[in-house]
Design an enzyme around this catalytic site. Structure first.
Site, PDB file in Angstrom:
ATOM      1  CG  HIS A 256      -6.151  -2.359  -9.212  1.00  0.00           C
ATOM      2  ND1 HIS A 256      -5.730  -1.583  -8.167  1.00  0.00           N
ATOM      3  CD2 HIS A 256      -7.510  -2.133  -9.628  1.00  0.00           C
ATOM      4  CE1 HIS A 256      -6.793  -0.815  -8.110  1.00  0.00           C
ATOM      5  NE2 HIS A 256      -7.715  -0.862  -9.027  1.00  0.00           N
TER       6      HIS A 256
ATOM      7  CG  MET B 132      -1.856  -1.210   1.253  1.00  0.00           C
ATOM      8  SD  MET B 132      -2.887  -1.491  -0.036  1.00  0.00           S
ATOM      9  CE  MET B 132      -4.107   0.007   0.015  1.00  0.00           C
TER      10      MET B 132
END
Length: 219
Positions: free
Chosen positions: A109, A90
């Site tokens: 993703h 992240m």
């Protein structure tokens, strides 16, 4: 044998999918190390259980993003990585980092890119009234979630789905299947980038990403 370093920030479920694929022979022995951007990431326990070396490199101790990325590069290169795999990492990476690993940096993703780049994709799918959702494996470039797409897996959105149920279904039914497959293609020398914008498998340009129907036996 190609060497893969995995970058995580959280639970490490896609890391576990790679560990499991390596353990059962679908993925050649290639996992060389794990880097976490958080010291409390549960994925570190998965790395330990798998006997993988792991390092914590947290961005808060660095002056800026470039210094953090430089520390990542030092550790990745110390492990002699051929491929770098982002698995729930992240952090937005600098152009310098993505250029350093150009053509050998993968991400997964949780959306059917180019729809819904960025965060909170499950909520975005529901808010948009999409009938399908899924995940995409792509090469990483400096464009956020915009690199050449390799493979996508799709599922139907159910009327009763919540953000949480969508996230779980996408993880189990799509992500944990397509990511080990893509990494297997990579370490077996079958995956590359043609030019700057198109992924290629076995030398064939992928002008559209592959799908679940293209998974090999076992995936």
């Amino acid at each position: 044998m190609k060497r893969v370093v995995v970058l995580i920030s959280g639970a490490g479920r896609n890391l576990q999918a790679l560990v499991d694929a390596e353990r059962d022979g679908r993925l050649p022995r290639c996992l060389a190390g794990v880097i976490s951007s958080r010291a409390d990431a549960a994925g570190l326990q998965r790395a330990s259980a798998a006997g993988l070396p792991a390092q914590v490199i947290t961005p808060g101790v660095f002056a800026d993003r470039a210094a953090f990325d430089a520390a990542l590069v030092r550790q990745i290169d110390a492990w002699r990585a051929d491929w770098v795999v982002l698995a729930g990492f992240m952090r937005i990476l600098t152009p310098g980092f993505t250029a350093h690993y150009a053509g050998r940096l993968l991400n997964i993703h949780p959306s059917l890119l180019p729809r819904h780049p960025g965060l909170r994709t499950h909520a975005a799918v529901r808010a948009a009234g999409d009938t399908q959702h899924g995940a995409t494996v792509h090469f990483v470039t400096e464009a956020l979630d915009g690199g050449p797409r390799i493979i996508q897996g799709a599922l139907m959105v159910r009327p009763e789905d919540t953000d949480e149920t969508l996230a779980e279904r996408v993880m189990v039914d799509v992500e944990q299947r397509i990511y080990p497959q893509a990494v297997a293609w990579a370490v077996n020398g079958r995956l590359a980038v043609q030019g700057a914008h198109v992924a290629a498998l076995d030398g064939q340009a992928l002008h559209q990403p592959l799908s679940l129907d293209d998974l090999e036996a076992g995936f």
